[in-house]
Design an enzyme around this catalytic site. Structure first.
Site, PDB file in Angstrom:
ATOM      1  N   LEU A  33       0.829  -1.211   0.000  1.00 32.20           N
ATOM      2  CA  LEU A  33       0.000   0.000   0.000  1.00 32.20           C
ATOM      3  C   LEU A  33       0.861   1.257   0.000  1.00 32.20           C
ATOM      4  O   LEU A  33       0.450   2.308  -0.458  1.00 32.20           O
ATOM      5  CB  LEU A  33      -0.916   0.008   1.229  1.00 32.20           C
ATOM      6  N   GLY A  34       2.051   1.136   0.551  1.00 29.50           N
ATOM      7  CA  GLY A  34       2.927   2.318   0.591  1.00 29.50           C
ATOM      8  C   GLY A  34       3.985   2.144   1.653  1.00 29.50           C
ATOM      9  O   GLY A  34       4.124   1.077   2.255  1.00 29.50           O
ATOM     10  N   GLU A  35       4.694   3.214   1.888  1.00 26.17           N
ATOM     11  CA  GLU A  35       5.807   3.177   2.838  1.00 26.17           C
ATOM     12  C   GLU A  35       5.451   4.107   3.993  1.00 26.17           C
ATOM     13  O   GLU A  35       5.154   5.287   3.764  1.00 26.17           O
ATOM     14  CB  GLU A  35       7.073   3.661   2.106  1.00 26.17           C
ATOM     15  N   GLY A  36       5.437   3.597   5.193  1.00 26.26           N
ATOM     16  CA  GLY A  36       5.157   4.432   6.354  1.00 26.26           C
ATOM     17  C   GLY A  36       6.448   4.837   7.034  1.00 26.26           C
ATOM     18  O   GLY A  36       7.535   4.630   6.489  1.00 26.26           O
ATOM     19  N   PHE A  38       7.963   3.630   9.619  1.00 31.43           N
ATOM     20  CA  PHE A  38       8.869   2.573  10.099  1.00 31.43           C
ATOM     21  C   PHE A  38       9.151   1.494   9.063  1.00 31.43           C
ATOM     22  O   PHE A  38       9.978   0.636   9.260  1.00 31.43           O
ATOM     23  CB  PHE A  38       8.275   1.892  11.332  1.00 31.43           C
ATOM     24  N   GLY A  39       8.413   1.512   7.978  1.00 36.42           N
ATOM     25  CA  GLY A  39       8.597   0.474   6.972  1.00 36.42           C
ATOM     26  C   GLY A  39       7.381   0.389   6.070  1.00 36.42           C
ATOM     27  O   GLY A  39       6.577   1.308   6.026  1.00 36.42           O
ATOM     28  N   VAL A  41       3.800  -0.791   4.298  1.00 38.69           N
ATOM     29  CA  VAL A  41       2.437  -1.149   4.696  1.00 38.69           C
ATOM     30  C   VAL A  41       1.862  -1.993   3.559  1.00 38.69           C
ATOM     31  O   VAL A  41       1.957  -1.611   2.393  1.00 38.69           O
ATOM     32  CB  VAL A  41       1.550   0.101   4.910  1.00 38.69           C
ATOM     33  N   LYS A  63       1.615  -3.414   8.935  1.00 40.45           N
ATOM     34  CA  LYS A  63       2.789  -2.535   8.935  1.00 40.45           C
ATOM     35  C   LYS A  63       3.982  -3.369   9.359  1.00 40.45           C
ATOM     36  O   LYS A  63       3.971  -3.951  10.450  1.00 40.45           O
ATOM     37  CB  LYS A  63       2.608  -1.428   9.984  1.00 40.45           C
ATOM     38  N   ASP A 172       1.307  14.061  15.315  1.00 37.53           N
ATOM     39  CA  ASP A 172       1.517  14.249  13.872  1.00 37.53           C
ATOM     40  C   ASP A 172       0.162  14.244  13.167  1.00 37.53           C
ATOM     41  O   ASP A 172      -0.019  13.588  12.145  1.00 37.53           O
ATOM     42  CB  ASP A 172       2.428  13.137  13.322  1.00 37.53           C
ATOM     43  N   ASN A 177      -2.280  11.759   7.627  1.00 43.42           N
ATOM     44  CA  ASN A 177      -2.385  10.719   8.645  1.00 43.42           C
ATOM     45  C   ASN A 177      -3.825  10.403   9.041  1.00 43.42           C
ATOM     46  O   ASN A 177      -4.083   9.902  10.131  1.00 43.42           O
ATOM     47  CB  ASN A 177      -1.550  11.096   9.876  1.00 43.42           C
ATOM     48  N   ASP A 190      -1.857   6.356  12.032  1.00 42.03           N
ATOM     49  CA  ASP A 190      -0.437   6.620  12.177  1.00 42.03           C
ATOM     50  C   ASP A 190      -0.064   7.185  13.534  1.00 42.03           C
ATOM     51  O   ASP A 190       0.120   8.383  13.715  1.00 42.03           O
ATOM     52  CB  ASP A 190       0.072   7.539  11.054  1.00 42.03           C
TER      53      ASP A 190
HETATM   54  O1  ACK Z   1      -2.439   6.988   0.909  1.00 37.77           O
HETATM   55  P1  ACK Z   1      -2.295   5.550   1.134  1.00 37.77           P
HETATM   56  O2  ACK Z   1      -2.956   4.608   0.209  1.00 37.77           O
HETATM   57  O3  ACK Z   1      -2.744   5.192   2.626  1.00 37.77           O
HETATM   58  O4  ACK Z   1      -0.756   5.196   1.313  1.00 37.77           O
HETATM   59  C1  ACK Z   1      -0.376   5.185   2.656  1.00 37.77           C
HETATM   60  C2  ACK Z   1       0.583   4.039   2.915  1.00 37.77           C
HETATM   61  O5  ACK Z   1      -0.159   2.963   3.458  1.00 37.77           O
HETATM   62  C3  ACK Z   1       1.735   4.398   3.890  1.00 37.77           C
HETATM   63  O6  ACK Z   1       1.191   4.843   5.105  1.00 37.77           O
HETATM   64  C4  ACK Z   1      -1.526   3.302   3.476  1.00 37.77           C
HETATM   65  N1  ACK Z   1      -2.110   2.794   4.719  1.00 37.77           N
HETATM   66  C5  ACK Z   1      -1.592   2.944   5.962  1.00 37.77           C
HETATM   67  N2  ACK Z   1      -2.413   2.343   6.853  1.00 37.77           N
HETATM   68  C6  ACK Z   1      -3.439   1.788   6.143  1.00 37.77           C
HETATM   69  C7  ACK Z   1      -4.611   1.059   6.498  1.00 37.77           C
HETATM   70  N3  ACK Z   1      -4.869   0.762   7.773  1.00 37.77           N
HETATM   71  N4  ACK Z   1      -5.460   0.691   5.524  1.00 37.77           N
HETATM   72  C8  ACK Z   1      -5.186   0.999   4.252  1.00 37.77           C
HETATM   73  N5  ACK Z   1      -4.109   1.699   3.842  1.00 37.77           N
HETATM   74  C9  ACK Z   1      -3.245   2.090   4.785  1.00 37.77           C
HETATM   75  C10 ACK Z   1      -1.625   4.808   3.417  1.00 37.77           C
END
Ligand code: ACK
Length: 333
Positions: A33-36, A38-39, A41, A63, A172, A177, A190
């Site tokens: 889904l992406g990079e948070g 700490f690493g 997701v 995560k 934050d 977030n 987050d």
């Molecule tokens: O904008 P996004 O699609 O939503 O890309 C970021 C990425 O992971 C890094 O934070 C997605 N993400 C984070 N937590 C979740 C979650 N619980 N459900 C779906 N997407 C998430 C976030």
């Protein structure tokens, strides 16, 4: 009950009767889904075993701490986990923790999957769709309306009310977030920087959210309280009203931080009412104690939700007054 120890010797303690430790075999990774902070997701399928006869699967977000993460980063994740363990009675406007893998390496947090990405992208995508609207009238019904935007603000205030009631300081809070779920439900997410005390330890080399930070947080004291979250919430309201524009777009983050410490606040967007700007302005009282609690902000926003009047006049929104800047290395300090 399972106890996991971090390098400071502190425990992650599960509440009685809930087994939240996942075996990594119970998780099937799907797309990234992406990079948070700490690493990575990932979207994933989690296999829940309820008892010998019953099991179920559920789509979740996982995560994962970066491979070969330092013990400092691992500790930060366990702190995030410990914070989330306080928030186990689910709230519709806060991302729920479903479980974790702390016995394995890498450590993983399993949280509810929220399908529509972060609020900042959601707002910016709408802004892009709005430009097409003028060429194609059918797009109009799909773009966000005043009622959607006021509802986003109200929902985030309710999520923050819940966090504040659990003595959780987010640190934050910003549109990036907040996640958007089904039926445009907003969920505060987050907890990477969230802590329960006023102390602050910067995650090495990670950017500080200078444009969202209160004067007392920007100052040498680095003071974080629920009232500094209220300041950030005011900035988040500005992001909602301006469909995801960057606060203080004409200034560098450092410049904005200096000006905020000298009393500068964001100006009223011309397309929002004085009533809505009054709520933002209250979040930006220089003295933290003068800022309203989230319960009051939530009550004020709930009144705007039912108001017949449009508080964000999107037909008067002047795209050229606002800019979208990417968060960059300039915010590292
Ligand atoms: O904008 P996004 O699609 O939503 O890309 C970021 C990425 O992971 C890094 O934070 C997605 N993400 C984070 N937590 C979740 C979650 N619980 N459900 C779906 N997407 C998430 C976030």
């Amino acid at each position: 009950m399972y106890h996991s120890r971090d390098s400071s010797g502190a425990h992650v303690v599960e509440p009685e009767g809930r087994d939240m430790e996942f075996n990594p075999d119970q998780i099937t990774f799907l797309e990234e889904l992406g990079e948070g902070q700490f690493g990575k997701v990932h979207k994933a399928k989690a296999h829940f075993v309820h008892d010998q006869a019953r099991s179920s699967t559920m789509i979740v977000a996982v995560k994962t701490v970066k491979a070969h993460a330092s013990s400092e980063v691992r500790d930060d994740v366990l702190k995030e986990l410990r914070m989330m363990m306080r928030l186990l009675d689910p709230h519709p406007n806060v991302v729920t923790l479903l479980g974790y893998c702390t016995k394995s390496d890498p450590v993983m947090l399993v949280v509810e999957y929220v399908p529509n990405g972060d609020l900042l992208s959601f707002l910016r995508n709408d802004r892009a769709a709005r430009n097409v609207t003028y060429a194609n009238l059918h797009t109009e019904s799909r773009t966000l309306q005043n009622t959607d935007l006021i509802s986003f603000a109200w929902q985030v205030s309710k999520g923050m009310c819940y966090l504040a009631s659990k003595q959780c300081i987010h640190r934050d809070l910003a549109a990036r977030n907040v996640l958007v779920g089904k039926n445009k439900t907003c969920k505060v997410s987050d907890f990477g920087l969230a802590r329960d005390g006023p102390e602050y330890k910067k995650v090495k080399d990670s950017p500080l959210p200078l444009r969202w930070m209160a004067p007392e947080t920007l100052s040498i004291e680095r003071l974080y309280t629920t009232k500094s979250d209220v300041w950030s919430f005011g900035v988040l309201l500005y992001e909602i009203v301006t469909l995801g524009s960057t606060p203080y777009p004409t200034m560098s983050a450092q410049q904005a931080a200096l000006e905020v410490q000298m009393g500068m606040i964001l100006q009223k967007p011309t397309h929002c009412t004085g009533d809505l700007y009054f709520i933002m302005e209250n979040c930006w009282h220089f003295l933290p104690d003068e800022r309203p609690p989230f319960s009051e902000l939530s009550a004020a926003l709930s009144r705007l939700v039912v108001d017949e009047k449009d508080h964000i006049m999107l037909n008067q929104y002047d795209e050229h007054q606002y800019a979208n800047l990417e968060r960059s290395a300039e915010e590292v300090c």
